[in-house]
Each structure stands twice: as C-alpha cells, then as structure tokens.
Motif scaffolding. Sequence first.
Motif, PDB file in Angstrom:
ATOM      1  N   ASP A   1       0.830  -1.211   0.000  1.00  0.00           N
ATOM      2  CA  ASP A   1       0.000   0.000   0.000  1.00  0.00           C
ATOM      3  C   ASP A   1       0.861   1.256   0.000  1.00  0.00           C
ATOM      4  OD1 ASP A   1      -2.265  -1.584   0.005  1.00  0.00           O
ATOM      5  OD2 ASP A   1      -2.692  -1.293   2.147  1.00  0.00           O
ATOM      6  N   VAL A   2       1.943   1.243   0.770  1.00  0.00           N
ATOM      7  CA  VAL A   2       2.857   2.390   0.803  1.00  0.00           C
ATOM      8  C   VAL A   2       3.474   2.615  -0.580  1.00  0.00           C
ATOM      9  CG1 VAL A   2       5.061   3.243   1.719  1.00  0.00           C
ATOM     10  CG2 VAL A   2       3.371   2.233   3.275  1.00  0.00           C
ATOM     11  N   VAL A   3       3.963   1.536  -1.183  1.00  0.00           N
ATOM     12  CA  VAL A   3       4.573   1.645  -2.507  1.00  0.00           C
ATOM     13  C   VAL A   3       3.542   2.146  -3.518  1.00  0.00           C
ATOM     14  CG1 VAL A   3       5.604   0.320  -4.410  1.00  0.00           C
ATOM     15  CG2 VAL A   3       6.405  -0.023  -2.061  1.00  0.00           C
TER      16      VAL A   3
ATOM     17  N   GLY B   1       5.860  10.067   6.963  1.00  0.00           N
ATOM     18  CA  GLY B   1       4.776   9.131   7.271  1.00  0.00           C
ATOM     19  C   GLY B   1       4.874   7.864   6.439  1.00  0.00           C
ATOM     20  N   LEU B   2       5.135   8.021   5.141  1.00  0.00           N
ATOM     21  CA  LEU B   2       5.284   6.855   4.268  1.00  0.00           C
ATOM     22  C   LEU B   2       6.456   5.983   4.716  1.00  0.00           C
ATOM     23  CD1 LEU B   2       4.731   8.375   0.705  1.00  0.00           C
ATOM     24  CD2 LEU B   2       3.291   6.665   1.835  1.00  0.00           C
ATOM     25  N   GLU B   3       7.578   6.607   5.013  1.00  0.00           N
ATOM     26  CA  GLU B   3       8.767   5.836   5.372  1.00  0.00           C
ATOM     27  C   GLU B   3       8.653   5.207   6.754  1.00  0.00           C
ATOM     28  OE1 GLU B   3      12.157   8.237   4.212  1.00  0.00           O
ATOM     29  OE2 GLU B   3      11.779   7.646   2.123  1.00  0.00           O
TER      30      GLU B   3
ATOM     31  N   ALA C   1      10.337   0.908  -3.712  1.00  0.00           N
ATOM     32  CA  ALA C   1       9.524   0.971  -4.933  1.00  0.00           C
ATOM     33  C   ALA C   1      10.351   0.548  -6.149  1.00  0.00           C
ATOM     34  CB  ALA C   1       8.968   2.375  -5.123  1.00  0.00           C
ATOM     35  N   GLU C   2      11.573   1.028  -6.241  1.00  0.00           N
ATOM     36  CA  GLU C   2      12.433   0.653  -7.371  1.00  0.00           C
ATOM     37  C   GLU C   2      12.710  -0.846  -7.380  1.00  0.00           C
ATOM     38  OE1 GLU C   2      15.833   3.256  -7.011  1.00  0.00           O
ATOM     39  OE2 GLU C   2      14.796   4.884  -8.075  1.00  0.00           O
TER      40      GLU C   2
END
Length: 126
Positions: free
Chosen positions: A44-46, A67-69, A97-98
Amino acid sequence: MTEHRDRIAALAERARSDRESFDPPADPPDEERALSYLRDGVGDVVAVYVEGRTGEFARFDESEMAGLERALNDWLALYARCYGQEIETDFTVREVAEMVVKTHDIRDTAQLLTRVPSPEARRARS
C-alpha cells in the motif's frame, strides 16, 4: 501537501497500530502474517508513492514522506519479526519501490532488502 495526505496518515496510523499490537509468533516463521504485512502494508505504501510519482506528479512534502517511510519501515520490521528476527530498518520508499519494479515481487523485495529469511533458509523451504 498532496491529495495523498489522508491516505498517508491512515497508513502511518495502521502501521503504528500493527506495531503496538504485534504478538510474536510462538513458533516462527509465521509466513502468512509476514506476507500480509508486505501485501497490505508495504504494498500500500509503494502504491501511494508510485501513484504520486506518475501521471500528475505529486511532490510529497517532508511530513508525507516521513509518514510513508515510517509506515514502510514499521511493516518491514514486523515482517522480519514474523520470522523471529529483530532488525533495524531504515529504507526509503524510493528504494523499495524501485526494487519492486525490478523484481515484480514484494516478497522477493523484502527478502533482498532485509535478508529475512536468509537465502539459505529460503532455499531449504523451497
């Protein structure tokens, strides 16, 4: 601030709640729960990050990225704990993500980044 702010806040809160309520497995690994942290957390974060970086490019502010990290690293740490491992996590959303884009697999990404389970343990279970 982006239109993703509310989703990011919800992810960070969900990750915090998962971290606080985590009960280690009595007999690790708990692969099903580990995978749920990857799919329903890290994934979900990605997804939010990739959405924001494609199409209408969103520039996440410092608070949103934090917040994402924080959520990402909480879930990766919980993933490792499902295998009976305590690890320090300090990954960026971009690097995760990469890696997902390269591997096409969230489980492979987590294993490559965290080294949990070890490559030897993973081969033994295959």
